[in-house]
Write a protein that holds these residues in place. Structure first.
Motif, PDB file in Angstrom:
ATOM      1  N   UNK A  17       0.821  -1.201   0.000  1.00 54.54           N
ATOM      2  CA  UNK A  17       0.000   0.000   0.000  1.00 54.54           C
ATOM      3  C   UNK A  17       0.864   1.265   0.000  1.00 54.54           C
ATOM      4  N   UNK A  21       2.239   3.111  -3.373  1.00 54.69           N
ATOM      5  CA  UNK A  21       1.898   4.488  -3.718  1.00 54.69           C
ATOM      6  C   UNK A  21       3.155   5.321  -3.908  1.00 54.69           C
ATOM      7  N   UNK A  47       0.714   9.619 -15.634  1.00 54.83           N
ATOM      8  CA  UNK A  47      -0.265   9.468 -14.553  1.00 54.83           C
ATOM      9  C   UNK A  47      -1.156   8.254 -14.793  1.00 54.83           C
ATOM     10  N   UNK A  48      -1.585   8.072 -16.056  1.00 51.80           N
ATOM     11  CA  UNK A  48      -2.422   6.922 -16.375  1.00 51.80           C
ATOM     12  C   UNK A  48      -1.684   5.626 -16.044  1.00 51.80           C
ATOM     13  N   UNK A  51      -1.142   4.033 -12.089  1.00 50.21           N
ATOM     14  CA  UNK A  51      -2.050   3.144 -11.354  1.00 50.21           C
ATOM     15  C   UNK A  51      -1.686   1.685 -11.592  1.00 50.21           C
ATOM     16  N   UNK A  52      -1.283   1.388 -12.840  1.00 52.33           N
ATOM     17  CA  UNK A  52      -0.870   0.019 -13.134  1.00 52.33           C
ATOM     18  C   UNK A  52       0.391  -0.317 -12.338  1.00 52.33           C
ATOM     19  N   UNK A  54       1.253   0.963  -9.439  1.00 55.62           N
ATOM     20  CA  UNK A  54       0.812   0.798  -8.051  1.00 55.62           C
ATOM     21  C   UNK A  54       0.310  -0.628  -7.850  1.00 55.62           C
ATOM     22  N   UNK A  55      -0.592  -1.066  -8.748  1.00 58.15           N
ATOM     23  CA  UNK A  55      -1.151  -2.413  -8.628  1.00 58.15           C
ATOM     24  C   UNK A  55      -0.043  -3.456  -8.736  1.00 58.15           C
TER      25      UNK A  55
ATOM     26  N   UNK C 150      -9.112   4.813  -2.968  1.00 55.87           N
ATOM     27  CA  UNK C 150      -8.420   3.730  -2.260  1.00 55.87           C
ATOM     28  C   UNK C 150      -9.150   2.411  -2.486  1.00 55.87           C
ATOM     29  N   UNK C 153      -8.469   1.081  -5.905  1.00 55.66           N
ATOM     30  CA  UNK C 153      -7.163   0.418  -5.998  1.00 55.66           C
ATOM     31  C   UNK C 153      -7.248  -0.990  -5.442  1.00 55.66           C
ATOM     32  N   UNK C 205     -10.196   0.483 -13.638  1.00 52.92           N
ATOM     33  CA  UNK C 205      -9.039   1.279 -14.025  1.00 52.92           C
ATOM     34  C   UNK C 205      -9.454   2.677 -14.487  1.00 52.92           C
ATOM     35  N   UNK C 208     -10.345   5.090 -11.743  1.00 51.08           N
ATOM     36  CA  UNK C 208      -9.183   5.746 -11.148  1.00 51.08           C
ATOM     37  C   UNK C 208      -8.688   6.875 -12.032  1.00 51.08           C
ATOM     38  N   UNK C 209      -8.652   6.624 -13.349  1.00 50.34           N
ATOM     39  CA  UNK C 209      -8.154   7.647 -14.275  1.00 50.34           C
ATOM     40  C   UNK C 209      -9.040   8.893 -14.243  1.00 50.34           C
ATOM     41  N   UNK C 212      -7.804  11.070 -11.632  1.00 53.76           N
ATOM     42  CA  UNK C 212      -6.367  10.891 -11.444  1.00 53.76           C
ATOM     43  C   UNK C 212      -5.644  12.181 -11.051  1.00 53.76           C
ATOM     44  N   UNK C 215      -5.596  11.899  -7.379  1.00 52.58           N
ATOM     45  CA  UNK C 215      -4.883  10.793  -6.755  1.00 52.58           C
ATOM     46  C   UNK C 215      -3.383  10.833  -7.037  1.00 52.58           C
TER      47      UNK C 215
END
Lengths: 90, 91, 524
Positions: A17, A21, A47-48, A51-52, A54-55, C150, C153, C205, C208-209, C212, C215
């Motif tokens: 977590x 991040x 930015x897009x 997230x990938x 992060x996962x 959160x 995610x 996904x 989230x975008x 974004x 975040x």
């Protein structure tokens, strides 16, 4: 086959977590600086992708063979990111 | 064209399902010979690809793939229900 | 520990920790694909309008009379899913005062197809469920979005870890074994997850975008130093203009046509915004709707007071197009009726996926309990939360619809009251979920939801003139479709209630409970 203790699950979870991040944020900045395109587009694409990233770190946090490897790998990624970020600012 | 896309997806997924021994056995009461299994698998894949082309015709080049994935899900769901609740014709 | 085992642990924790909120987000999001239609149903006073020219002329007439010195006017054009036109105006800020948000209280009005004002009941309509799924309610919007992000995610990680840990994902593709207890719940969870997997991954996904900037501002800050600088680089903000001499507002329909010519064939304007209307320095901005393509950018086209185009469509780089496309995929406003139904069905599958995952956890753990009649506290909490959310929230949502029809039209803060009724119904449902014995708790809530939905069309026949038959007679397909959907959904819930009642009586756990208690094992 050893079972994970609650402590191990929690540590891996926290790494995933918080470390996730942190790494995603750091590398988001790195990618935004280094992508060879207009800064506006670079920021958006970075930015897009973050997230990938992060996962992926969370998956890695649980898939990694040991906590030692996890911290070592994490440290390398953070250092590399900082170096690349500083480098892009020159 | 969208209906065509859906039917192609249905046929394609059915073919790919029948290439698996457990589903072939359920429908035909005997396992498929290896070659036929392979043929079913690849013709299924081809039909699914044709389904994508039909979807892009029916909607547009960009919206087509999105619709196609939706049709695939619907077709798969119908096949799942058929497999669960219907009985195959007796031998 | 193998990779699959590690990912199973991750999947369980990731899914369970915020599972109930995720269920709520999915449920509210699912109905939001019909946001315009629900909004239409909640405002029966409005009728469908299609004449854009008459709408625009009427809107300008109304606004020129109501707010001639406003800093700005906003005219939302009607589309084929909603009804009526919403106009709003922004008062001129006093010197030294911050320009107020576009939709201030009391600064908006609904107009009918000819641009005349209509008295419409105060309601949030379909927008309530839409906002609920990311702004939540009763909490500050910023923190709600942080929390929802959160959760999203956690959802994304749950999806990925779920796929990795699913051993026979292709072999079990068409597998569903009903009436086998835990096996069936796992099959159902897997089926709803795998069959619509592209949708689930995409919706999580892209969700989230969509937020974004909030975040992950780091990419923007790395290149621009601050978020405001980043936003400034993307679009010009509409600052209020100092008024000087008066000038007539130009004909708006030709401007809309010019903008649509700029955007290309098949495009449609959604909003017309006027800055300093009725002034020599007035500006008109036409914004594009998102019904005809995936990328959800509004591509503003600017005109001055004499109708000349001052700023056409700006080219957008790969970054903006990607972002707009991803946001467009999430909202699904580009979808025609067929695709919208596919979105909706996939989203229902997603909601069932989350719900079945939560139930699966209790079914699995119950079989391992030493004494099923006295489970430990953690188990009981999860079990009751499941009932409270999975069965309680749908019931609460119907409460909102009932409040929309029954609350007095002249009531103060009526829109908020409708929402309060929803949450009050939820509280009552939660009390029932905790107090009643399990089988009765589940069945009662599901049956109540069924009854609630099935009675809505009946209520409409009695208190409005938009009953099903009247709508069909008028050719109002949207209204009729919504009412028919209530009936179909009501029947689905009735079926679920009956299934739960009968199954639970014959489950292996029920038999075990009776054995432990010394009762005869065969179910009555």
């Amino acid at each position: 086959m050893r079972r994970w203790s609650g402590k191990e699950i929690t540590l891996r979870g926290l790494f995933g977590l918080l470390g996730g991040y942190g790494l995603a944020a750091l590398w988001c900045a790195v990618i935004a600086r280094w992508l060879p395109m207009a800064p506006l587009d670079a920021s958006l694409i970075a930015t897009i992708l973050s997230f990938l990233l992060f996962a992926a770190v969370v998956i890695w946090a649980f898939a990694s063979r040991s906590l030692g490897r996890l911290t070592g790998g994490g440290a390398v990624c953070i250092l590399a990111g900082i170096v690349l970020l500083k480098g892009s600012m020159l | 064209m969208i209906i065509a896309s859906f039917l192609l997806a249905l046929a394609g997924l059915a073919a790919m399902g029948l290439s698996q021994p457990q589903h072939h056995g359920w429908l035909f009461h005997r396992p498929a010979p290896k070659m036929q299994s392979v043929r079913l698998h690849w013709s299924g894949l081809t039909l699914i690809l044709l389904s994508l082309i039909a979807a892009m015709q029916g909607w547009s080049a960009t919206i087509g793939p999105v619709g196609w994935l939706g049709l695939l899900s619907l077709a798969a769901a119908l096949l799942l229900l058929a497999r669960t609740y219907l009985s195959p014709p007796r031998r | 520990m193998t990779l699959r085992q590690t990912q199973t642990i991750l999947h369980t924790w990731s899914g369970l920790l915020f599972g109930w909120i995720l269920f709520g987000i999915f449920l509210a999001g699912t109905v939001s694909f019909w946001r315009d239609e629900i909004s239409r149903w909640t405002r029966p006073e409005l009728t469908a309008s299609i004449d854009r020219k008459a709408t625009l002329e009427g809107a300008v007439r109304f606004l020129a009379d109501k707010a001639p010195d406003a800093a700005g006017w906003n005219i939302a054009l009607p589309n084929d899913r909603g009804a009526g036109t919403l106009v709003s105006w922004q008062p001129q800020p006093k010197p030294g005062e911050e320009p107020r948000a576009r939709r201030g209280r009391g600064n908006e009005q609904w107009l009918d197809g000819m641009g005349r004002p209509v008295a419409v009941r105060a309601t949030r309509g379909g927008d309530f469920f839409y906002r609920l799924h990311f702004d939540l309610y009763y909490v500050p919007v910023y923190w709600a979005r942080c929390f929802v992000g959160l959760c999203a995610m956690f959802m994304l990680v749950a999806i990925i870890s779920g796929v990795i840990s699913h051993k026979k994902i292709f072999k079990d593709f068409f597998t569903f074994r009903p009436r086998k207890g835990q096996r069936s719940w796992l099959d159902g969870h897997n089926a709803t997850a795998v069959l619509a997997l592209p949708f689930h991954f995409m919706i999580t996904f892209t969700g989230l975008v969509t937020l974004m900037g909030m975040y992950m501002p780091w990419g923007a800050i790395a290149n621009y130093g601050s978020m405001p600088a980043f936003y400034a680089a993307q679009s010009t903000k509409d600052l209020p203009i100092e008024r000087s001499a008066r000038a007539p507002v130009p004909e708006l329909m030709p401007l809309v046509a010019a903008a649509e010519a700029q955007w290309g064939a098949g495009s449609e304007a959604a909003t017309v915004r006027l800055i300093a209307p009725g002034d020599v320095k007035q500006q008109i901005v036409v914004l594009r709707g998102s019904a005809d393509r995936v990328a959800a950018s509004d591509q503003p086209v600017r005109f001055d007071g004499s109708g000349h185009m001052t700023r056409g469509v700006q080219p957008e780089g790969v970054g903006r197009v990607s972002r707009d496309a991803l946001i467009g995929l999430h909202a699904g406003r580009f979808a025609d009726l067929t695709l919208r139904w596919l979105y909706f069905l996939s989203s229902i599958a997603g909601t069932v996926m989350v719900g079945s995952g939560l139930v699966l956890w209790t079914v699995k753990r119950r079989e391992r309990l030493p004494d099923p009649a006295r489970p430990h506290l953690g188990f009981r909490i999860v079990d009751r939360l499941n009932i409270a959310f999975v069965a309680g929230m749908p019931l609460a949502m119907t409460g909102f619809l009932w409040a929309n029809r029954l609350l007095p039209l002249a009531m103060k803060a009526r829109a908020n009251a409708e929402v309060n009724v929803m949450f009050l119904s939820w509280v009552l449902a939660i009390i029932w979920a905790i107090a009643a014995p399990r089988r009765t708790a589940w069945t009662g809530l599901l049956a109540a939801t069924a009854l609630s939905l099935l009675s809505l069309p009946v209520l409409d026949l009695l208190v409005t003139d938009c009953g099903l038959l009247a709508s069909i007679g008028r050719g109002d397909s949207v209204m009729a479709a919504v009412e028919i959907s209530f009936i179909v959904l009501g029947l689905c819930f009735a079926w679920m209630a009956r299934t739960v009642w009968n199954r639970a009586a014959r489950s292996p756990t029920a038999a075990r409970r009776r054995r432990v208690a010394g009762e005869p094992v065969t179910a009555s």
